[in-house]
Scaffold this active site. Structure first.
Site, PDB file in Angstrom:
ATOM      1  N   ASP A 163      -0.097  -0.853  -4.884  1.00  0.00           N
ATOM      2  CA  ASP A 163      -1.605  -0.432  -4.703  1.00  0.00           C
ATOM      3  C   ASP A 163      -1.380   0.926  -4.112  1.00  0.00           C
ATOM      4  OD1 ASP A 163      -4.118   0.235  -4.660  1.00  0.00           O
ATOM      5  OD2 ASP A 163      -4.775  -1.568  -3.241  1.00  0.00           O
ATOM      6  N   LYS A 196     -14.214  -7.253  -7.067  1.00  0.00           N
ATOM      7  CA  LYS A 196     -14.692  -7.540  -5.715  1.00  0.00           C
ATOM      8  C   LYS A 196     -15.946  -7.501  -5.404  1.00  0.00           C
ATOM      9  CE  LYS A 196     -10.589  -4.960  -3.936  1.00  0.00           C
ATOM     10  NZ  LYS A 196     -10.181  -3.543  -3.265  1.00  0.00           N
ATOM     11  N   ASP A 210      -9.187  -0.689 -10.117  1.00  0.00           N
ATOM     12  CA  ASP A 210     -10.086  -1.378  -8.900  1.00  0.00           C
ATOM     13  C   ASP A 210     -11.134  -0.609  -8.913  1.00  0.00           C
ATOM     14  OD1 ASP A 210     -10.817  -2.627  -6.619  1.00  0.00           O
ATOM     15  OD2 ASP A 210      -9.142  -2.013  -5.458  1.00  0.00           O
ATOM     16  N   GLU A 256      -1.992  -1.011  -9.123  1.00  0.00           N
ATOM     17  CA  GLU A 256      -3.294  -0.910  -8.806  1.00  0.00           C
ATOM     18  C   GLU A 256      -3.907   0.426  -8.531  1.00  0.00           C
ATOM     19  OE1 GLU A 256      -6.621  -3.280  -5.946  1.00  0.00           O
ATOM     20  OE2 GLU A 256      -4.581  -3.649  -6.185  1.00  0.00           O
ATOM     21  N   LYS A 258       0.908  -1.085   0.122  1.00  0.00           N
ATOM     22  CA  LYS A 258      -0.052  -0.024   0.057  1.00  0.00           C
ATOM     23  C   LYS A 258       0.900   1.236  -0.033  1.00  0.00           C
ATOM     24  CE  LYS A 258      -4.237  -1.740   0.296  1.00  0.00           C
ATOM     25  NZ  LYS A 258      -5.207  -1.590  -0.481  1.00  0.00           N
TER      26      LYS A 258
END
Length: 362
Positions: free
Chosen positions: A190, A267, A243, A218, A162
């Site tokens: 991400d 997701k 995403d 991402e 992250k």
């Protein structure tokens, strides 16, 4: 098998470590759980986390959507009539994708139990085992290095880092992690919408120039900035994963046609459940685009549903299903076995997860 009742509860679980991204910090999960009761006595289970910064859903909005809109629309319907049920589920209220996902997976759980088969086999049965990465929260470099080494010691061969809060300083934290874990660990980055388009190209190009071998980046920019996503995708060699930009099958078509990403992250909390996610898989297959399966901060209950989808469809080539590994406790029995990075599908019918730790249902 007829839907006799849809009941609500809540679960709360602590996390191993605080979960920090460019969007939020979370120390424990509190999610809505759903129980769909059939006239045969069989029960299907689902779960929805409140991820307001991404889906717009809160605990209250999830419960209201299910109790006041979804439940009255579905009572009395035959579980075997999946298309009819899902048509009503997605038309009785707009958006509220997390609420729809929880009910959707509970229905699919019942559907698998109706036919006595694990859900992943009914969805295509592409494989019986998966491997997930593990998320490393954004933080000071030494802390991220420590967490990355701990993950590798636990057997993880892919890490999702992250970043997105400090611009070009992210280059140094990624480089430090690569140096610590060595060349054989997959690193996925991400940014959670934390960069601007030109900045993202500069950062990713620097990662490439330093030979850091990043598997993917991402959601580098804001979800609505498809032009920015396309600008990045066309200027770097590293695959770009969409995403937050992808909720619906139509979103996927728009992104693919615009050349705004190389990969799509599915997701269930964004798609509204398995039914819509299967449509997204079909679109990806049509265009030859690979998918990742991801999750929010969810327990093993709903992550198991996502695992069934991933095990069912071969177009899903990467897994980010680390929700159970981020939790400090796992109170469930049955269903897929989460053993560090390995997810092994079981022969339990439906999704297979039981013993839901909810004190009361309403």
């Amino acid at each position: 098998m007829v839907i006799q009742d849809i009941q609500l509860g809540r679960i709360a679980l602590p996390l191993r470590h605080p979960f920090r991204t460019a969007l939020r910090t979370v120390e424990s999960i509190e999610d809505v759980v759903v129980r769909v009761v059939a006239d045969t006595g069989e029960v299907g289970y689902g779960e929805a986390p409140p991820t307001a910064v991404i889906t717009g859903d809160t605990l209250g909005s999830i419960e209201c959507a299910i109790r006041d809109f979804i439940r009255p629309s579905l009572l009395g319907m035959e579980v075997e009539d999946l298309d009819g049920i899902m048509g009503r589920l997605h038309s009785c209220i707009v958006k509220n994708t997390s609420a729809k996902a929880a009910v959707d997976m509970a229905i699919y759980d019942l559907y698998g139990k109706r036919f006595g088969a694990p859900l992943y086999q009914l969805l295509g049965g592409a494989r019986g085992e998966l491997e997930t990465d593990l998320t490393i929260s954004v933080g000071p470099i030494d802390e991220m290095v420590r967490d990355s080494l701990e993950a590798v010691e636990r057997g993880y061969r892919a890490l999702k880092l992250k970043v997105g809060k400090e611009g070009r300083q992210d280059i140094e934290r990624i480089a430090a992690i690569r140096s610590a874990v060595g060349p054989d660990i997959l690193l996925r980055v991400d940014a959670n919408q934390g960069w601007e388009a030109k900045q993202a190209v500069s950062i990713i190009s620097a990662l490439e120039d330093r030979g850091l071998d990043i598997d993917l980046v991402e959601q580098p920019v804001k979800a609505h900035d498809l032009a920015g996503m396309a600008y990045i995708t066309q200027r770097v060699a590293t695959p770009i994963l969409a995403d937050e930009s992808v909720f619906s099958p139509l979103d996927a078509i728009e992104i693919i046609r615009a050349g705004a990403a190389d990969l799509i992250n599915i997701k269930l909390m964004k798609t509204g459940g398995i039914w819509q996610a299967l449509k997204l898989c079909g679109i990806a297959e049509l265009y030859g685009v690979e998918c990742m399966i991801g999750c929010m901060l969810e327990s093993r209950l709903s992550v198991a549903a996502a695992a069934h989808l991933a095990a069912g469809r071969s177009v899903i080539t990467r897994c980010d299903l680390d929700g159970p590994s981020l939790c400090a406790a796992d109170p469930y029995t049955g269903g897929p076995v989460f053993d560090g990075p390995r997810i092994v599908m079981s022969g339990d019918p439906g999704i297979g997860v039981g013993d839901i730790p909810c004190q009361s249902w309403s």
